[in-house]
Design an enzyme around this catalytic site. Sequence first.
Site, PDB file in Angstrom:
ATOM      1  CG  HIS A 142      -9.657 -11.551  19.851  1.00  0.00           C
ATOM      2  ND1 HIS A 142      -8.338 -11.869  19.677  1.00  0.00           N
ATOM      3  CD2 HIS A 142     -10.285 -12.695  20.225  1.00  0.00           C
ATOM      4  CE1 HIS A 142      -8.155 -13.156  19.931  1.00  0.00           C
ATOM      5  NE2 HIS A 142      -9.318 -13.682  20.274  1.00  0.00           N
ATOM      6  CD  GLU A 246     -10.763 -19.621  23.308  1.00  0.00           C
ATOM      7  OE1 GLU A 246     -11.051 -19.147  22.200  1.00  0.00           O
ATOM      8  OE2 GLU A 246     -10.678 -18.923  24.332  1.00  0.00           O
ATOM      9  CG  ASP A 272      -8.188 -18.965  19.801  1.00  0.00           C
ATOM     10  OD1 ASP A 272      -7.081 -18.665  19.314  1.00  0.00           O
ATOM     11  OD2 ASP A 272      -8.941 -18.134  20.330  1.00  0.00           O
TER      12      ASP A 272
END
Length: 396
Positions: A142, A246, A272
């Site tokens: 990310h 996730e 997530d």
Amino acid sequence: MVLLSCKSSSLCSPHTLSSPSLSLHPSKALIKLLPFRFRASFSSAVTTTPHAHLLSHSSPSPITPLQSLNPKSKLKLSVPRSSSTTSDLSSTETSPTALKTLKSRLADGDTLYGLFLLSFSPTMAEIAGLAGYDFVVVDMEHGPGGISDALPCLRALGATGTPAILRLPECSAMWAKKALDLGPQGIMFPMIDNPKLAKKAVSYCRFPPAGERGSAHTVVRASKYGIDPGYLSNYEEELLIMCQVESEEGVEKIEDIAAVDGVDCIQMGPLDLSASLGYLWDPGNRKVREVIRKAEKAVLESRKTKKGKEGGDRGGRGAYLGGFAMPHDSPDELRARGYHMVSGAVDVGMFRSAAVEDVKRFRLGSMKGSDNDDGDGRRKQVDGDGKDDDVKYWSE
């Protein structure tokens, strides 16, 4: 350990060592010139290990990377740190735990506290290391950076003796190979939804025939550019392999994922996971919490089994449990529920919160006027007891 080569350092010059204020044994003189936080480790090194050649002007015998990595070579190398080879090439140790890898600390029963680094700022990485975090995750999933951006962050963390974990953008052999060649202590694979993917992740971390990792171990940073003679012998034992669960599918198969031989830690991904369950904007929803508790229980129960489902003897130690704190789920709560690795914050988020609060204080102060000005340009702060206290500026 701090190693100084007298061949290039002014600390070892005849003038320095003959100074009246340093009329000591050369090694003790060097220790007095070091910053205080490094003295203990260097003092221990010069008094307990035979590194006399490091304090002389003679040069050690030249070696080649191929010689140093040949297990049959008769050449004896002096390794400055412990046998750890995946320790981010730290040049200093700030505490006794700096000599231990993340895996060895987890095996000792420690609960580790870390930070996610999304800014890819070496300065922020260095501050995080100096602050005392047990580990820092450099986030290539990310964060905006890639391999070349992660390298300066690993060097900054290594200078503080702080282990680095690299989170990959995806579970692939290419990303794993490039990340592992940098020499982190841990690697984190995102979106591991089933044991098949977990097996692939582990294989990306192993050289053939045990896996499919590409080899350039004679020249990459992970092996200290070929100088570390123990890298091939120790890298599997010391690398922490983390698989992120996730998704709803991943939770359903989390026990099988945790049982895969080579998976050291299951990292929960609450954001997530909440999106997978249909609660993107409500990660604290009761249903999301229930699913997370189910997953936590499965991982913790797997640690009680003697053998993993893949047949490998885990010695009563299954995968560790890692997680990320949320506003509704604090680091202390995660620790109380049995998490072994807790990530409490993101560097960008911490700076954002501090910046927003700083601007907010200024705006509110300008609305109140100058009532708190005592006339000499200094502000006064009124505490709850009604008394005025001088407030020092940041530069003071």
